[in-house]
Design a protein around this motif. Structure first.
Motif, PDB file in Angstrom:
ATOM      1  N   PRO A 161       0.796  -1.223   0.000  1.00  0.00           N
ATOM      2  CA  PRO A 161       0.000   0.000   0.000  1.00  0.00           C
ATOM      3  C   PRO A 161       0.831   1.277   0.000  1.00  0.00           C
ATOM      4  O   PRO A 161       0.499   2.248  -0.692  1.00  0.00           O
ATOM      5  CB  PRO A 161      -0.831  -0.128   1.278  1.00  0.00           C
ATOM      6  N   THR A 210      -6.202   2.041   0.726  1.00  0.00           N
ATOM      7  CA  THR A 210      -5.390   1.051   0.023  1.00  0.00           C
ATOM      8  C   THR A 210      -5.324  -0.253   0.807  1.00  0.00           C
ATOM      9  O   THR A 210      -5.430  -1.346   0.239  1.00  0.00           O
ATOM     10  CB  THR A 210      -3.972   1.600  -0.221  1.00  0.00           C
ATOM     11  N   ARG A 214      -6.939  -4.090  -0.250  1.00  0.00           N
ATOM     12  CA  ARG A 214      -6.147  -5.329  -0.273  1.00  0.00           C
ATOM     13  C   ARG A 214      -6.939  -6.481   0.335  1.00  0.00           C
ATOM     14  O   ARG A 214      -6.685  -7.641   0.041  1.00  0.00           O
ATOM     15  CB  ARG A 214      -4.841  -5.145   0.506  1.00  0.00           C
TER      16      ARG A 214
END
Length: 270
Positions: A161, A210, A214
């Motif tokens: 990230p 971010t 994931r």
């Protein structure tokens, strides 16, 4: 972040100055944390990292333009059509399955956003209409935001990230510089403080988004982002003295209920 951008525009800064200030702060912060964790800033999938940076820069510039030139609620409701775009683009580009219930809940959430903000370009009612230029820019920004989040979802397979956030900040900084040089306004102390605050708030938001992407599919994860409208209404009441009415509370209830149901869904197909 949205509130701070609005205040920065009120302090006399141009859209691209705010974009540049935000990007520089995030660039420094992400570089610092990359080095502390011993990660390379180059990343693995550099082509997609660059593409994500470009579409993210376009989305960010459009959103900031809308925030500065439209009422905060209207700009926010336009931007937060992006989870719908994200889900559709993820299904198209990543072949992620999308079920009828997810589509329905996304549309219900979007209806809650519209109900909460009651944009004048939809509700009319004697209220002056929004200028079509900034509205169009806001819609383009929402579309590119969806494309950007799909790219982030794909990058979760190859890059950390922090690397994704760093590339976004780098591309946005390089992209904003020519516009700022052409139309530069020297910021005062208050404007500089606001720019720094925009950067810090954005950095924290980008890292968390971010990380979330994931762990969860793009359309479902971004559906939860509708909650920003609730937070924006709260900040608007506290700072801008824009107090919510029964329509706002009704829209917030729809958004919270829909996003709660979206978050509870676990099966890949519905």
């Amino acid at each position: 972040m949205s509130l701070l951008v609005r205040l920065s525009g009120g302090a006399g800064l141009t859209t691209m100055e705010v974009v540049l200030g935000r990007s520089l702060v995030v660039l420094v912060l992400s570089w610092t944390f990359l080095k502390r964790r011993g990660l390379s800033a180059l990343g693995e999938d550099r082509t997609l990292l660059f593409v994500r940076g470009v579409v993210g820069f376009i989305a960010l510039s459009c959103f900031y333009f809308a925030l500065i030139h439209l009422p905060l609620a209207d700009a926010t409701v336009i931007q937060y059509t992006n989870p719908v775009w994200t889900a559709l683009l993820a299904a198209l580009l990543l072949a992620e399955p999308i079920g009828r219930k997810e589509v329905a809940l996304s549309l219900i959430s979007l209806g809650g956003v519209v109900l909460m903000a009651r944009p004048s370009f939809l509700f009319g009612g004697g209220a002056p209409g929004l200028p079509p230029g900034p509205v169009a820019v806001g819609v383009v920004g929402a579309l590119f935001s969806g494309l950007s989040y799909v790219a982030v979802r794909r990058l979760a397979r190859s890059d950390a990230p922090l690397v994704v956030v760093y590339w976004f900040a780098l591309v946005s900084t390089l992209g904003a510089i020519p516009f700022v040089v052409r139309d530069f306004t020297l910021p005062g102390p208050r404007a500089l403080a606001l720019l720094g605050a925009v950067g810090v708030a954005t950095y924290l938001g980008q890292v968390l988004i971010t990380m979330g992407l994931r762990e969860e599919r793009a359309g479902r994860a971004m559906g939860v982002a509708y909650l920003q409208v609730v937070f924006a209404a709260t900040w608007g009441a506290i700072v801008l003295r824009e107090f919510p009415d029964r329509w706002t509370f009704g829209g917030a209830a729809v958004i919270l209920g829909s996003t709660w149901l979206l978050a509870r869904m676990r099966s890949p197909t519905l």
